[in-house]
Motif scaffolding. Structure first.
Motif, mmCIF file in Angstrom:
data_model
loop_
_atom_site.group_PDB
_atom_site.id
_atom_site.type_symbol
_atom_site.label_atom_id
_atom_site.label_comp_id
_atom_site.label_asym_id
_atom_site.label_seq_id
_atom_site.Cartn_x
_atom_site.Cartn_y
_atom_site.Cartn_z
ATOM 1 N N VAL A 1 42.980 51.069 34.256
ATOM 2 C CA VAL A 1 41.820 50.209 34.466
ATOM 3 C C VAL A 1 42.180 48.749 34.208
ATOM 4 N N GLU A 2 42.941 48.494 33.156
ATOM 5 C CA GLU A 2 43.356 47.124 32.853
ATOM 6 C C GLU A 2 44.148 46.530 34.015
ATOM 7 N N ARG A 3 45.051 47.284 34.559
ATOM 8 C CA ARG A 3 45.869 46.775 35.660
ATOM 9 C C ARG A 3 45.030 46.578 36.922
ATOM 10 N N GLN A 4 44.091 47.489 37.193
ATOM 11 C CA GLN A 4 43.240 47.305 38.361
ATOM 12 C C GLN A 4 42.370 46.050 38.226
ATOM 13 N N ARG A 5 41.853 45.811 37.034
ATOM 14 C CA ARG A 5 41.056 44.600 36.831
ATOM 15 C C ARG A 5 41.888 43.344 37.085
ATOM 16 N N ALA A 6 43.140 43.380 36.687
ATOM 17 C CA ALA A 6 44.028 42.244 36.958
ATOM 18 C C ALA A 6 44.209 42.055 38.461
ATOM 19 N N LEU A 7 44.310 43.162 39.202
ATOM 20 C CA LEU A 7 44.445 43.071 40.655
ATOM 21 C C LEU A 7 43.174 42.524 41.297
ATOM 22 N N LEU A 8 42.026 42.954 40.816
ATOM 23 C CA LEU A 8 40.766 42.451 41.367
ATOM 24 C C LEU A 8 40.603 40.955 41.100
ATOM 25 N N SER A 9 41.035 40.515 39.923
ATOM 26 C CA SER A 9 41.005 39.077 39.626
ATOM 27 C C SER A 9 41.964 38.318 40.534
ATOM 28 N N LEU A 10 43.111 38.929 40.792
ATOM 29 C CA LEU A 10 44.080 38.307 41.694
ATOM 30 C C LEU A 10 43.484 38.160 43.090
ATOM 31 N N LEU A 11 42.818 39.193 43.573
ATOM 32 C CA LEU A 11 42.181 39.127 44.883
ATOM 33 C C LEU A 11 41.141 38.020 44.939
ATOM 34 N N ALA A 12 40.359 37.921 43.878
ATOM 35 C CA ALA A 12 39.294 36.912 43.841
ATOM 36 C C ALA A 12 39.856 35.501 43.920
ATOM 37 N N ALA A 13 41.088 35.329 43.458
ATOM 38 C CA ALA A 13 41.724 34.009 43.480
ATOM 39 C C ALA A 13 42.321 33.675 44.841
ATOM 40 N N ALA A 14 42.298 34.633 45.780
ATOM 41 C CA ALA A 14 42.825 34.434 47.131
ATOM 42 C C ALA A 14 44.227 33.825 47.112
ATOM 43 N N PRO A 15 45.191 34.519 46.495
ATOM 44 C CA PRO A 15 46.531 33.944 46.347
ATOM 45 C C PRO A 15 47.298 33.931 47.664
ATOM 46 N N GLY A 16 48.220 32.986 47.778
ATOM 47 C CA GLY A 16 49.179 33.037 48.858
ATOM 48 C C GLY A 16 50.237 34.076 48.561
ATOM 49 N N PRO A 17 51.128 34.362 49.518
ATOM 50 C CA PRO A 17 52.141 35.402 49.310
ATOM 51 C C PRO A 17 52.993 35.181 48.064
ATOM 52 N N ALA A 18 53.448 33.972 47.815
ATOM 53 C CA ALA A 18 54.329 33.717 46.665
ATOM 54 C C ALA A 18 53.593 33.966 45.354
ATOM 55 N N ALA A 19 52.352 33.491 45.254
ATOM 56 C CA ALA A 19 51.588 33.679 44.022
ATOM 57 C C ALA A 19 51.270 35.149 43.789
ATOM 58 N N ALA A 20 51.011 35.883 44.858
ATOM 59 C CA ALA A 20 50.724 37.310 44.720
ATOM 60 C C ALA A 20 51.929 38.051 44.174
ATOM 61 N N VAL A 21 53.101 37.748 44.697
ATOM 62 C CA VAL A 21 54.320 38.407 44.216
ATOM 63 C C VAL A 21 54.577 38.044 42.759
ATOM 64 N N ASP A 22 54.438 36.777 42.421
ATOM 65 C CA ASP A 22 54.694 36.349 41.040
ATOM 66 C C ASP A 22 53.803 37.090 40.051
ATOM 67 N N ALA A 23 52.553 37.361 40.426
ATOM 68 C CA ALA A 23 51.637 38.058 39.520
ATOM 69 C C ALA A 23 52.121 39.464 39.201
ATOM 70 N N PHE A 24 52.808 40.090 40.145
ATOM 71 C CA PHE A 24 53.306 41.449 39.931
ATOM 72 C C PHE A 24 54.531 41.486 39.019
ATOM 73 N N LEU A 25 55.101 40.335 38.737
ATOM 74 C CA LEU A 25 56.258 40.271 37.845
ATOM 75 C C LEU A 25 55.866 39.866 36.431
#
Length: 332
Positions: free
Chosen positions: A248-272
């Protein structure tokens, strides 16, 4: 147990099964044979039963399966295992998100034990469609993309038990071999029996995205949810399992990431970074790789702390030395 900080990943560029696949089989078959027969030979389906299941549900793959069996010199156990009909259980973790936009992207972390990862990227044309993806079970895929711009990726759905059906890596392969859009992929997933519960996130070149929950003996469920970890929807059916893997914690982080509308580079960085990047390698919950599929441009970028490896359908065969454990990476 202590593991090295680096793993070598291999790109195999082989349109049809040939010497490169045969070398892969020779290197990995002892381990796969032991895995397949871990519960005894009688626990696995007989050869006629396994072959009939493949012919009934995935007839388009039968010619490739036959070619693979020939490359094993007709090994009868390999022939059964390669159908992936009723295999032993396997439970990778994983997290994935499909981000829309003019350059849509599907990013995923594959969380598992380093010793149980093939470390192979396979570029192929087994049935005529060009496909590139991360290999598993010798010809299945953990994630991948086809030339039509369809991307598919899996996560374990956190539900105990197993049933009669195919191992999920071959299902991912089959979806990409036979579908070109999210709608077509959903139709395939509605009819293919699976042996365990998984979330399969789909993205196509138009930006259409869906997550399909497949489980043995039950109809597939289709969600518009584009951020998934290791439970059904947003409410786990097994809270203890979800807590163990911080699902659940990780999914919430993903939902927050989606809400921020990241570009490809920012999306990848979040997964690291924590909480998406995991380091419990010895317990089968470490991030082995991050993969970012961009169907609009036809590339996949593999990412690790400190390195990137960008590949296209026509990239030449090669290797990449990947540092998958780094000082300062996410704490377990």
């Amino acid at each position: 147990m202590t593991h090295p900080d680096t793993l070598t990943f291999h790109l195999i560029d082989e349109p049809e099964p040939g010497p490169r696949w045969q070398a892969l089989f020779a290197a990995l078959w002892p381990g796969y044979r032991a895995w397949y027969l871990q519960d005894g030979d009688a626990a696995r389906p007989g050869p006629e039963h396994a072959r009939a299941a493949l012919r009934r549900h995935m007839p388009e793959l039968v010619p490739t399966w036959s070619a693979l069996v020939d490359l094993t010199s007709g090994d009868p156990v390999a022939a059964r295992m390669l159908t992936l009909w009723d295999p032993p259980r396997f439970l990778p973790g994983c997290a994935q998100v499909a981000v829309p936009g003019p350059d849509p992207i599907l990013v995923r972390n594959y969380d598992y034990h380093p010793d149980l990862c093939e470390r192979v990227v396979y570029s192929s044309r087994f049935t005529g469609r060009q496909i590139i993806g991360t290999g598993d079970c010798l010809w299945g895929l953990l994630d991948g993309m086809n030339e039509d711009g369809l991307v598919a990726s899996l996560t374990f759905a956190g539900e105990a038990g197993s049933g009669t059906g195919f191992g999920i890596p071959l299902v991912i392969r089959y979806v990409l071999e036979t579908a070109g859009t999210v709608a077509e992929a959903v139709a395939v997933l509605r009819r293919i029996p699976v042996h365990m519960a998984y979330n399969i996130t789909l993205l196509d070149r138009s930006g259409e995205r869906r997550t399909v929950l497949v489980r043995p003996g039950a109809p597939a469920e289709v969600f518009e949810l584009a951020a998934v970890t290791n439970h059904r929807g947003t409410t786990p059916r097994d809270p203890a399992h979800a807590a163990r893997f911080r699902s659940v914690e990780r999914q919430r982080a993903l939902l927050s990431l989606l809400a921020a509308a990241p570009g490809p580079a920012a999306a990848v960085d979040a997964f690291l970074r924590s909480p998406l990047y995991n380091t419990e390698f010895d317990r089968g919950f470490g991030t082995i790789y991050t993969a970012a599929y961009r169907p609009a441009v036809g590339t996949v970028e593999y990412a690790w702390p400190g390195s990137r490896w960008t590949l296209g359908f026509d990239s030449p065969a090669g290797t990449h030395e990947a540092r998958y454990r780094a000082t300062g990476a996410a704490a377990a």
